[in-house]
Scaffold this motif. Sequence first.
Motif, PDB file in Angstrom:
ATOM      1  N   UNK A 108      39.380  39.279  39.854  1.00 18.82           N
ATOM      2  CA  UNK A 108      39.368  38.801  38.527  1.00 18.82           C
ATOM      3  C   UNK A 108      39.963  37.449  38.472  1.00 18.82           C
ATOM      4  N   UNK A 109      39.096  36.535  37.919  1.00 17.56           N
ATOM      5  CA  UNK A 109      39.737  34.977  38.197  1.00 17.56           C
ATOM      6  C   UNK A 109      40.506  34.715  36.582  1.00 17.56           C
ATOM      7  N   UNK A 110      41.436  33.773  36.905  1.00 18.62           N
ATOM      8  CA  UNK A 110      42.055  33.442  35.798  1.00 18.62           C
ATOM      9  C   UNK A 110      42.605  32.022  35.860  1.00 18.62           C
ATOM     10  N   UNK A 111      43.112  31.112  34.889  1.00 14.91           N
ATOM     11  CA  UNK A 111      43.561  29.846  35.010  1.00 14.91           C
ATOM     12  C   UNK A 111      44.778  29.730  36.181  1.00 14.91           C
ATOM     13  N   UNK A 112      44.856  28.676  36.825  1.00 12.62           N
ATOM     14  CA  UNK A 112      45.694  28.643  37.839  1.00 12.62           C
ATOM     15  C   UNK A 112      47.299  28.207  37.533  1.00 12.62           C
ATOM     16  N   UNK A 113      47.802  29.118  36.693  1.00 11.56           N
ATOM     17  CA  UNK A 113      49.292  29.033  36.252  1.00 11.56           C
ATOM     18  C   UNK A 113      50.012  30.408  36.350  1.00 11.56           C
ATOM     19  N   UNK A 114      51.256  30.587  36.582  1.00  9.81           N
ATOM     20  CA  UNK A 114      52.077  31.700  36.668  1.00  9.81           C
ATOM     21  C   UNK A 114      51.882  32.593  35.581  1.00  9.81           C
ATOM     22  N   UNK A 134      43.844  33.110  40.852  1.00  5.90           N
ATOM     23  CA  UNK A 134      43.642  31.895  39.937  1.00  5.90           C
ATOM     24  C   UNK A 134      42.493  31.023  40.505  1.00  5.90           C
ATOM     25  N   UNK A 135      41.731  30.485  39.561  1.00 10.18           N
ATOM     26  CA  UNK A 135      40.580  29.662  39.807  1.00 10.18           C
ATOM     27  C   UNK A 135      40.908  28.693  40.999  1.00 10.18           C
ATOM     28  N   UNK A 136      40.189  28.436  41.806  1.00 16.93           N
ATOM     29  CA  UNK A 136      40.509  27.504  42.960  1.00 16.93           C
ATOM     30  C   UNK A 136      40.974  28.260  44.272  1.00 16.93           C
ATOM     31  N   UNK A 137      41.242  29.509  44.094  1.00 18.31           N
ATOM     32  CA  UNK A 137      41.737  30.296  45.229  1.00 18.31           C
ATOM     33  C   UNK A 137      40.631  30.111  46.222  1.00 18.31           C
ATOM     34  N   UNK A 138      40.965  29.783  47.582  1.00 20.19           N
ATOM     35  CA  UNK A 138      39.993  29.592  48.588  1.00 20.19           C
ATOM     36  C   UNK A 138      39.115  30.924  48.819  1.00 20.19           C
ATOM     37  N   UNK A 139      37.851  30.322  49.311  1.00 18.53           N
ATOM     38  CA  UNK A 139      36.831  31.829  49.443  1.00 18.53           C
ATOM     39  C   UNK A 139      37.451  32.610  50.730  1.00 18.53           C
ATOM     40  N   UNK A 140      37.923  32.215  51.483  1.00 18.40           N
ATOM     41  CA  UNK A 140      38.792  32.686  52.627  1.00 18.40           C
ATOM     42  C   UNK A 140      39.629  33.968  52.229  1.00 18.40           C
TER      43      UNK A 140
END
Length: 314
Positions: free
Chosen positions: A121-127, A102-108
């Motif tokens: 691959x990034x997605x919206x932050x919902x299940x 999800x977008x917002x996942x920490x770079x760490x």
Amino acid sequence: MGGVCLNDVQKAYQRIKSHVHLTPVVTSQFFNKLTGKELFFKGEQLQKTGSFKARGACNCVLVNKEKNPTVPGIATHSSGNHGQATAYAAGVAGLPCTVVVPRGTSEVKADAIRSYGARLVYCEPTPQARKDTCAAVAAETGYAIVHPYDDYNTIAGQGTIALELLQQVPDLDAVLVAVSGGGMISGIATVVKELRPECKVIAVEPAGKELGPCLRAGRRLWADPPRFLSTLADGCTTQQCGQLTFPILCRLVEPEHVIEPSAGMVVAAALSDQLPADLRRVGVVLCGGNVDLGRLPWPAASAPQTLVQDGGSS
């Protein structure tokens, strides 16, 4: 596979044992005196990739390759430990891996997943967005999907924790297991109830999950669409258990459960007064690691940016 049984877990162990650690069980005289119980801590924070997730991911990936030797790769969705574990397992099998985060996942955490060779691959932050994006990746690439918890092969892999634990401490009265999607506790309960049926398997959940009422009712009471919980226990943010895992929990897990708001849920539960007094010898599964310290409520000036061992995430 129409379900999970002890034989499935035993086969999983033979399949993955050369790729995962036999993790230690440790004790603490201090905690024993504090609680009046004998506590046995199973150290999955010392597992490959830093969490128990390596067990289920390895089993699921290797089963997929056994069934389809020409499978072109592996896809999954995860914001943390499952992504690392699946990338590691894909490497074991010699397959490329894509992890939807999800977008917002920490770079760490993103960097940790990449370190095992995965493409992100990034997605919206919902299940739902995680599932839909992963399905789209699989449709485009032909990759096999490894679900974080709602797959019988994943569940069987996680159950290998209990095979080891009951070898290491065969006379337990109870096992405390943190619950997010339910894959780990489903696998553990399957083994425990076959090998030591008198041993209770007790779910430890973050505040807000409301698993206890669901277990007592014998049906899913969660509202749709699924949501993530706001909790320091960032490995247990999934509010709903899976469609495959929940029936196993209803059948094998105690309807009484322990609620903890903290990141070290099972340790807090073991030290609390919520456990029945007659449970004297208690296994405590330390499920994993890799929480981003920068996400904890430190004063901003003193917030470290490294990872430490804590609850396993999906």
